[in-house]
Design an enzyme around this catalytic site. Structure first.
Site, PDB file in Angstrom:
ATOM      1  N   GLU A  37      30.999  36.165  30.287  1.00 55.89           N
ATOM      2  CA  GLU A  37      30.573  36.706  28.993  1.00 55.89           C
ATOM      3  C   GLU A  37      30.987  38.157  28.816  1.00 55.89           C
ATOM      4  OE1 GLU A  37      28.000  39.126  28.833  1.00 55.89           O
ATOM      5  OE2 GLU A  37      26.466  38.627  30.311  1.00 55.89           O
ATOM      6  N   ARG A  62      20.238  39.325  35.822  1.00 55.82           N
ATOM      7  CA  ARG A  62      20.621  37.932  35.585  1.00 55.82           C
ATOM      8  C   ARG A  62      21.555  37.766  34.396  1.00 55.82           C
ATOM      9  NH1 ARG A  62      17.548  35.290  39.207  1.00 55.82           N
ATOM     10  NH2 ARG A  62      18.152  33.222  38.460  1.00 55.82           N
ATOM     11  N   CYS A  67      36.112  39.053  34.503  1.00 52.05           N
ATOM     12  CA  CYS A  67      36.728  38.859  35.820  1.00 52.05           C
ATOM     13  C   CYS A  67      36.464  39.981  36.807  1.00 52.05           C
ATOM     14  CB  CYS A  67      38.224  38.628  35.676  1.00 52.05           C
ATOM     15  SG  CYS A  67      39.201  40.076  35.161  1.00 52.05           S
ATOM     16  N   HIS A 104      44.013  40.700  35.388  1.00 47.73           N
ATOM     17  CA  HIS A 104      42.987  39.797  35.896  1.00 47.73           C
ATOM     18  C   HIS A 104      42.834  40.020  37.393  1.00 47.73           C
ATOM     19  CE1 HIS A 104      40.469  36.279  36.273  1.00 47.73           C
ATOM     20  NE2 HIS A 104      41.319  35.667  37.061  1.00 47.73           N
ATOM     21  N   ASP A 118      38.188  31.986  42.165  1.00 43.10           N
ATOM     22  CA  ASP A 118      38.171  32.683  40.877  1.00 43.10           C
ATOM     23  C   ASP A 118      36.956  32.212  40.080  1.00 43.10           C
ATOM     24  OD1 ASP A 118      38.636  33.923  38.479  1.00 43.10           O
ATOM     25  OD2 ASP A 118      40.729  33.311  38.310  1.00 43.10           O
TER      26      ASP A 118
END
Length: 263
Positions: A37, A62, A67, A104, A118
C-alpha cells in the site's frame, strides 16, 4: 526490534531454522497478512528508510508499505532467523520501457540453493523462486520464471499473450541506504505510479483483494469482481476488515478514494 512481535504480526507459527521450507512459509505468511500500500504517500507523509521506522510502521502500527519498506524489513526478519540475505536492485518493466536502477528492491537468499524473495511487488509470486532455474513455477494467481545468465536476471510472468517481463535485476549486493533517492522520488514525482493513484492490496490463498482508488477488486482464481466505494465509512471499514488498517479519526479518507485534497 522484537522478533516475536514481527512473527505474531504475520501470524507465523512455523519452523524457524534457515531452510527452504521455512523461507516459503515465511514468504507466504507475509504476503497473506501485510498489505502492499501507498496510503502514506497519498496522505503526504514522508517514508524514511530506517529499520526502526519501518518496524514501527509495519509491526507496531500494523500497516503495510511498498517495496523498499516491505522487502527491507522482511530481509531483516530473515537475517534475525539466520538466513543469508542480499538486497538487490531491480528495474521495473513498463510496456517497452525499463525503469532506472534502484526502481525496486528484491531479496536474494543463499541456502543450498539461491532463492529470490519479494514481498513488496504487489500482485506477484506467493512463494520464493529458485534463482538458478528457468523452470516455470505455477502458483496461485500466476505462473512465473526467472531467465537470464550470469549476473543479470529477469522475472517473467505468463499471460495469455505469452511471457511478459516484470523486472530486471543484477546480483550485485546493495545497502538499504542506496535505495533512499529512488524511494524519495517515488514519493514525490508526478511520474511515479505511487503519486498517481491510491492502492492497498493483499494476497489471499486463492487470489487477491485490492482497493484501487474508489474500487474494491476481488479475484478468486479466474473469477473477478469489482464494486465502487463512494462513502468514507465504507472505505474505512474495508481497510479495517480486509487489510487490518485503521486510519484513525484525524484523517479525511476522501483523498484516498476520491483524490480530494486534505484540509
Amino acid at each position: 526490534m522484537e522478533l516475536e512481535a514481527y512473527l505474531d504480526r504475520i501470524g507465523y507459527q512455523g519452523p524457524r531454522e534457515p531452510t527452504a521450507d521455512a523461507l516459503r512459509q515465511l514468504h507466504r505468511a507475509h504476503l497473506l497478512t501485510v498489505a502492499f500500500e501507498n496510503l502514506d504517500i497519498q496522505l503526504g507523509r514522508s517514508i524514511v528508510l530506517s529499520l526502526p521506522s519501518l518496524y514501527d510502521k509495519v509491526v507496531l502500527r500494523r500497516r503495510g508499505g511498498f517495496c523498499y519498506e516491505l522487502n527491507g524489513l522482511f530481509g531483516w526478519l530473515l537475517e534475525q532467523l539466520g538466513f543469508s540475505v542480499k538486497k538487490l536492485s531491480a528495474r521495473v518493466v513498463e510496456g517497452d520501457q525499463l525503469g532506472p536502477e534502484f526502481d525496486h528492491l528484491v531479496l536474494m537468499i543463499q541456502l543450498k540453493e539461491r532463492w529470490i524473495a519479494d514481498v513488496g511487488f504487489g500482485d506477484s509470486f506467493l512463494e520464493p523462486l529458485p534463482l538458478d532455474s528457468e523452470e516455470e513455477r505455477v502458483q496461485p494467481g500466476g505462473a512465473y520464471r526467472l531467465t537470464g545468465s550470469g549476473s543479470k536476471k529477469t522475472l517473467e510472468r505468463r499471460r495469455e499473450s505469452g511471457w511478459q517481463p516484470q523486472y530486471v535485476f543484477s546480483l550485485t549486493p546493495r545497502q538499504l541506504v542506496e535505495f533512499a533517492a529512488m524511494c524519495q522520488r517515488h514519493q514525490t514525482s508526478s511520474a511515479s505510479v505511487f503519486t498517481q493513484k491510491t492502492v492497498c492490496s493483499v494476497a489471499t490463498p486463492d487470489g487477491r483483494i485490492t482497493l484501487s482508488n474508489g474500487r474494491l477488486i476481488t479475484t478468486v482464481g479466474e473469477r473477478f469482481e469489482e464494486r465502487k466505494v463512494t462513502a468514507e465509512e465504507d472505505y474505512r471499514a474495508l481497510l479495517q476488515d480486509h487489510f487490518g488498517i485503521d486510519l484513525g479519526s484525524g484523517i479525511r479518507a476522501q483523498i484516498l478514494f476520491e483524490g480530494v485534497e486534505p484540509r
